[in-house]
Design an enzyme around this catalytic site. Structure first.
Site, PDB file in Angstrom:
ATOM      1  N   HIS A 172       0.839  -1.198   0.000  1.00  0.00           N
ATOM      2  CA  HIS A 172       0.000   0.000   0.000  1.00  0.00           C
ATOM      3  C   HIS A 172       0.883   1.261   0.000  1.00  0.00           C
ATOM      4  CE1 HIS A 172      -3.022   2.846   1.428  1.00  0.00           C
ATOM      5  NE2 HIS A 172      -3.934   1.935   1.534  1.00  0.00           N
ATOM      6  N   GLU A 275      -0.822   1.329  -5.378  1.00  0.00           N
ATOM      7  CA  GLU A 275      -0.629   0.120  -4.580  1.00  0.00           C
ATOM      8  C   GLU A 275      -0.678  -1.158  -5.421  1.00  0.00           C
ATOM      9  OE1 GLU A 275      -3.763   0.327  -1.642  1.00  0.00           O
ATOM     10  OE2 GLU A 275      -3.756   2.500  -1.805  1.00  0.00           O
TER      11      GLU A 275
HETATM   12  O1  TA6 Z   1      -6.092   1.588  -0.487  1.00  0.00           O
HETATM   13  C1  TA6 Z   1      -7.160   2.472  -0.332  1.00  0.00           C
HETATM   14  C2  TA6 Z   1      -7.875   2.163   0.972  1.00  0.00           C
HETATM   15  O2  TA6 Z   1      -8.435   0.868   0.950  1.00  0.00           O
HETATM   16  C3  TA6 Z   1      -8.915   3.250   1.207  1.00  0.00           C
HETATM   17  O3  TA6 Z   1     -10.242   2.727   1.121  1.00  0.00           O
HETATM   18  C4  TA6 Z   1      -8.576   3.779   2.608  1.00  0.00           C
HETATM   19  O4  TA6 Z   1      -9.300   3.071   3.583  1.00  0.00           O
HETATM   20  C5  TA6 Z   1      -7.073   3.499   2.653  1.00  0.00           C
HETATM   21  O5  TA6 Z   1      -6.946   2.212   2.077  1.00  0.00           O
HETATM   22  C6  TA6 Z   1      -6.422   3.621   4.007  1.00  0.00           C
HETATM   23  O6  TA6 Z   1      -6.871   2.602   4.851  1.00  0.00           O
HETATM   24  P1  TA6 Z   1      -6.355   2.643   6.385  1.00  0.00           P
HETATM   25  O7  TA6 Z   1      -6.970   1.441   7.014  1.00  0.00           O
HETATM   26  O8  TA6 Z   1      -4.851   2.587   6.339  1.00  0.00           O
HETATM   27  O9  TA6 Z   1      -6.832   3.964   6.924  1.00  0.00           O
END
Ligand code: TA6
Length: 303
Positions: A172, A275
């Protein structure tokens, strides 16, 4: 054993003096700091999370929130969190931690070594009694970060049990940009995606991605290289990947950023997530004793 003694003990065993040092980082969490002519970089044992990579002639390529927590049970906001064994909310289990459980636990430092023009740092996490309460599989997960004039991230999952494993995975990655509103994300033209800001509706990407509101998209069945075109910082960042069939693009924009305690109110302007992942219909299946890898190579260049 306090963090300083843990860091100094690990530094004795693994450190490369003047090149890769095991230190007590934020909030006493152990980190490996790499300083070489090819890159300044950092990886925390918390989450096995790369937090910094800065090749010569460029500012930081990865983005870190100034409000990040460094506590077990919470993910460091920024760098490259490892999402596993599920992505986002866990289907059918609203109480499960978002993006799985490996990004919020301490990993084990396995090795630090010189390799090519870089420094390779390998960190590992395996199943234990706490993980088995959430997910019964037996696994060994290694992240190997090679900090050089490029950043290479190798995700290596081994099924150490007797039953097949089915899991989602994502690296991510948060990237620094001069102004996300001026940034172009290239490489996903004519690629279908699920729009998480619009009830996961399936859409087709037309042209480069421009960010002008909350953006949360899972691009489908693509192994294409992505380029972040940043006219403000006058650079482009290339993200090449192998054995990853999805690419997720995320920027929280104003309201979502305000709703996140570990996200500064205006920080959304200076970051974008690209990601590499295997999620949804591209869930990964690993037979007993088999290994599955996903590799990402990140490079910065002047515009
Ligand atoms: O990768 C995008 C995502 O899935 C968004 O929906 C947002 O929730 C982001 O990840 C961050 O997630 P987190 O749990 O790290 O706040």
């Amino acid at each position: 054993m306090n963090a300083m003694s843990a860091a100094s003990e690990l530094n004795e065993r693994f450190g490369l003096p003047g090149t890769a040092v095991v230190v007590e980082g934020n909030n006493g969490h152990t980190a490996v700091r790499v300083t070489t002519p090819q890159a300044d970089a950092e990886i925390y044992l918390l989450g096995g999370q790369v937090t910094r990579w800065k090749p010569p002639g460029f500012g930081e390529v990865l983005w870190l929130s100034g409000h990040s927590n460094y506590t077990v049970g919470k993910a460091i906001r920024g760098g490259v969190p490892v999402c596993f064994p599920w992505f986002g909310a866990r289907a059918g289990d609203p109480r499960a931690p978002s993006h799985g459980f490996v990004r919020t636990r301490e990993w084990r430092l396995e090795s630090i070594a010189r390799t090519g023009d870089g420094i390779s740092v390998a960190v590992v996490t395996t199943n234990d009694s706490s993980s088995q309460l959430l997910w019964p599989a037996e696994f060994e997960l290694r992240l190997r970060a090679i900090f050089g004039s490029q950043l290479t991230l190798q995700f290596e999952l081994t099924n150490t049990g007797e039953k097949a494993i089915e899991a989602e995975a994502a690296l991510h990655a948060y990237f620094t940009v001069g102004d996300v509103r001026e940034t172009l994300i290239q490489g996903l033209d004519q690629t279908e995606y699920l729009d998480k800001t619009d009830s996961n509706s399936r859409k087709m990407q037309s042209c480069d991605i421009r960010i002008s509101s909350e953006t949360d998209r899972v691009y489908l069945d693509t192994e294409r290289e992505i380029e972040i075109h940043d006219p403000v910082l006058k650079r482009r960042v290339r993200i090449a990947k192998q054995r990853s069939r999805n690419t997720v693009v995320w920027n929280p924009w104003i309201e979502k950023a305000h709703s996140l305690a570990d996200f500064g109110d205006n920080e959304w302007q200076h970051m974008v997530c690209v990601e590499p992942a295997n999620v949804g219909s591209n869930v990964i299946n690993v037979a007993p004793r088999e290994q599955r890898t996903m590799t990402v190579r990140i490079a910065a260049a002047l515009l």
